[in-house]
Scaffold this motif. Structure first.
Motif, mmCIF file in Angstrom:
data_model
loop_
_atom_site.group_PDB
_atom_site.id
_atom_site.type_symbol
_atom_site.label_atom_id
_atom_site.label_comp_id
_atom_site.label_asym_id
_atom_site.label_seq_id
_atom_site.Cartn_x
_atom_site.Cartn_y
_atom_site.Cartn_z
ATOM 1 N N PHE A 4 0.830 -1.204 0.000
ATOM 2 C CA PHE A 4 0.000 0.000 0.000
ATOM 3 C C PHE A 4 0.865 1.255 0.000
ATOM 4 N N TRP A 5 2.016 1.193 0.678
ATOM 5 C CA TRP A 5 2.918 2.345 0.680
ATOM 6 C C TRP A 5 3.361 2.670 -0.748
ATOM 7 N N ARG B 263 2.736 6.349 -5.408
ATOM 8 C CA ARG B 263 2.440 6.580 -6.826
ATOM 9 C C ARG B 263 1.131 7.327 -7.031
ATOM 10 N N ASN B 264 0.384 7.540 -5.954
ATOM 11 C CA ASN B 264 -0.893 8.258 -6.019
ATOM 12 C C ASN B 264 -0.908 9.290 -4.884
ATOM 13 N N PRO B 265 -0.332 10.482 -5.123
ATOM 14 C CA PRO B 265 -0.125 11.458 -4.045
ATOM 15 C C PRO B 265 -1.381 11.803 -3.251
ATOM 16 N N GLN B 266 -2.547 11.794 -3.894
ATOM 17 C CA GLN B 266 -3.760 12.110 -3.146
ATOM 18 C C GLN B 266 -4.059 11.048 -2.099
ATOM 19 N N VAL B 267 -3.691 9.794 -2.394
ATOM 20 C CA VAL B 267 -3.855 8.718 -1.417
ATOM 21 C C VAL B 267 -2.839 8.874 -0.294
ATOM 22 N N LEU B 268 -1.634 9.318 -0.634
ATOM 23 C CA LEU B 268 -0.593 9.538 0.367
ATOM 24 C C LEU B 268 -1.035 10.590 1.378
ATOM 25 N N ASP B 269 -1.667 11.658 0.905
ATOM 26 C CA ASP B 269 -2.176 12.697 1.812
ATOM 27 C C ASP B 269 -3.255 12.131 2.737
#
Length: 219
Positions: free
Chosen positions: A123-124, A129-135
């Motif tokens: 998931f990390w 690779r998906n910055p909106q998910v990282l936020d």
């Protein structure tokens, strides 16, 4: 009066209780499906079916697969922090017994909860690779991080640590140490013996108490 009528009527769940039960069952099912298929391989349809609910029920409770996984991750972290807090409460002086319990906690996670560490790593990579998910991930993990900060604050106070030491910074180091040692244990178990995590924490807190400083809390 027959036996059936003698049984107390089953209490009907309130709306809030029913929602909490649905969320719990969905999280349990998600843990099983993610463990079997990985994050990317698991589908919301499979998770909903495994929990015995419709896809609509899943979306109404979590919004999407990412949110479901993040809540599962936050729950796991909260449980581990609670276990660590209980160990420190049983040994408030910061003795070797507390360090030993914390070491066993890490070994249990590394050796027994073998499905979740790879899921976290997967998931990390997905989140990077998906910055909106990282936020969203960062925001979702603030609650368990605050719980960890509280545990650390109590431990620092017991050791009369300098007041300018940032509990936020120490929590970041402790969390990274735990995650890193779990992964290293999976790679090479002999390099991470049971006592290492507890010993490393003793080194960290002894250094802080002796006068070392961490970055100050942001204003």
């Amino acid at each position: 009066m027959n036996a059936e009528s003698a049984e107390p009527a089953r209490r009907r769940l309130s709306r809030a209780e029913a929602k909490a039960r649905t969320r719990s069952l969905l999280l349990d099912a998600a843990a099983r499906v993610f463990a079997r298929k990985g994050f990317t391989g698991a589908s919301v349809e499979e998770i909903a079916e495994a929990a015995g609910f419709s896809i609509g029920a899943l979306y109404s409770n979590f919004g999407n697969k990412e949110a479901l996984f993040l809540e599962l991750l936050a729950d796991r972290q909260t449980d581990r922090i609670a276990e660590a807090a209980q160990a420190l409460e049983r040994h408030p002086s910061g003795t070797g017994e507390a360090a030993a319990e914390l070491g066993r906690l890490l070994i249990d996670v590394a050796d027994k909860d073998i499905d979740f560490a790879p899921l976290q790593a997967e998931f990390w990579l997905y989140a990077v690779r998906n910055p909106q998910v990282l936020d969203t991930m960062a925001a979702n993990l603030r609650t368990p991080r605050r719980a960890l900060e509280q545990v650390i604050s109590t431990s620092l106070a017991q050791r009369n640590a300098p007041t300018e030491v940032s509990t936020e910074a120490v929590a970041t180091v402790v969390a990274a140490l735990f995650t890193g040692l779990v992964r290293q244990r999976r790679i090479d178990a002999s390099s991470v013996p049971e006592e290492l995590f507890g010993e490393a924490l003793k080194w960290l807190f002894t250094g802080i108490t002796a006068g070392g400083t961490a970055p100050s809390d942001p204003a």
